[in-house]
Design a protein around this motif. Sequence first.
Motif, short mmCIF file in Angstrom:
data_model
loop_
_atom_site.label_atom_id
_atom_site.label_comp_id
_atom_site.label_asym_id
_atom_site.label_seq_id
_atom_site.Cartn_x
_atom_site.Cartn_y
_atom_site.Cartn_z
N ALA A 1 -5.14 0.27 7.06
CA ALA A 1 -5.25 -1.52 8.06
C ALA A 1 -4.59 -1.37 8.64
CB ALA A 1 -3.78 -2.10 6.55
N ALA A 2 -3.40 -0.62 9.60
CA ALA A 2 -2.82 -0.52 10.36
C ALA A 2 -4.32 0.33 11.35
CB ALA A 2 -1.79 0.69 10.71
N THR A 3 -5.48 1.23 11.31
CA THR A 3 -5.79 1.44 12.05
C THR A 3 -7.49 0.36 12.53
OG1 THR A 3 -5.90 3.45 11.05
CG2 THR A 3 -7.69 3.45 12.25
N LEU A 4 -7.66 -0.80 11.69
CA LEU A 4 -8.53 -1.57 11.44
C LEU A 4 -7.91 -2.45 12.18
CD1 LEU A 4 -10.48 -3.54 10.66
CD2 LEU A 4 -8.99 -4.32 8.74
N GLU A 5 -6.07 -3.22 12.12
CA GLU A 5 -5.71 -2.95 13.29
C GLU A 5 -5.83 -3.22 14.85
OE1 GLU A 5 -1.05 -5.62 14.44
OE2 GLU A 5 -1.78 -4.91 12.13
#
Length: 364
Positions: free
Chosen positions: A162-166
Amino acid sequence: MLGIGIVGLPNVGKSTLFNAITRAGAVAANFPFATIDKNVGVVAVPDERLGALSRVFTKGTRIPPIIPTSVEFVDIAGLVKGAHKGEGLGNQFLANIREVDTIAHVVRCFEDPNIIHVAGTVDPLDDIETIHTELILADMAALEKRMERLKKTAKGNNKEDAATLELAQEVYAVLEQGKPARLGTYSDAIPKEFGLLTHKPMIYVANVAEADLAQDNEMVKKVRAYAALEGCEVVKISAQIEGEIAEMPEEDASVFLEELGIAESGLNQLIRVGYKTLGLITFITSGEKEVRAWTIRQGTKAPGAAREIHTDLEKGFIRAEVIEWEKMVEAGGWAVAKSKGWVRTEGKDYVVHDGDVILILSGI
């Protein structure tokens, strides 16, 4: 090893420069050259300090060999409009450029009616924008695929994805504005796995006619102004002159450069700026066995420098004996340098400086 990818539109002097660079590597007797394949050349980094230190440790007829550090140059071919979609040799271009540390963008800054420009007119800023557009579009396409995968894996409770996607979305937003990724401000460091072309440092290489080497023409001034907005360096060269220099003995080349009013060759400039752009420095190991240069990042501490020589030296690191190379040359060897108190004993927290001559003492 520092890797520099040479890019540019057709007929800007890119391949002429590459050919000159590779010949230069073959000419210098103390600097070995190797061609890996038809578009990759490895050139030893010219460094006068190594020769001076080699003379210090010469005993009778025994001259310690000089082992310089090297730079890999990649002549990246096939860039045309549509390269991001595989036009021309676009796929090959993109694969090659992802492997280099920094990009040298050769920009045509000369008029010659005998050399046709691919766009019909010489406009360095338009050339720069063409390549920027291709790199940005390639990065956007790569991020779109990555974001699609991350959206699926981040649906669960995968906080890391999720953090990488952001982060990927932040980068994509910058690219959508027509800006290279390196100019954005993000919540976290961009991971290498993103493989972003526009995140790599850029060096602009203004290729000029011989008459414009001493003083910038209007086209070079435009390139410098553009580069300044990005915080990039500019190297002004004449690819044609570089080819001539590469064929000369070193002493003749020095005289020729002086007559042209140039302090150093384009090859030397490009290597020097490449090191500066990537924050690289050189330290030296020196003795009767050999004189060798090692490349590390600025800010590297003594154990990290030891690792460059051998991983065991880092594991068993005890201390480092350090002296500036000029002091070593003045002393004429380790024994005299120590007797004068010029050799310092440094521990694990010592930050290595460019030109340090170092002896690593290890327990392994």
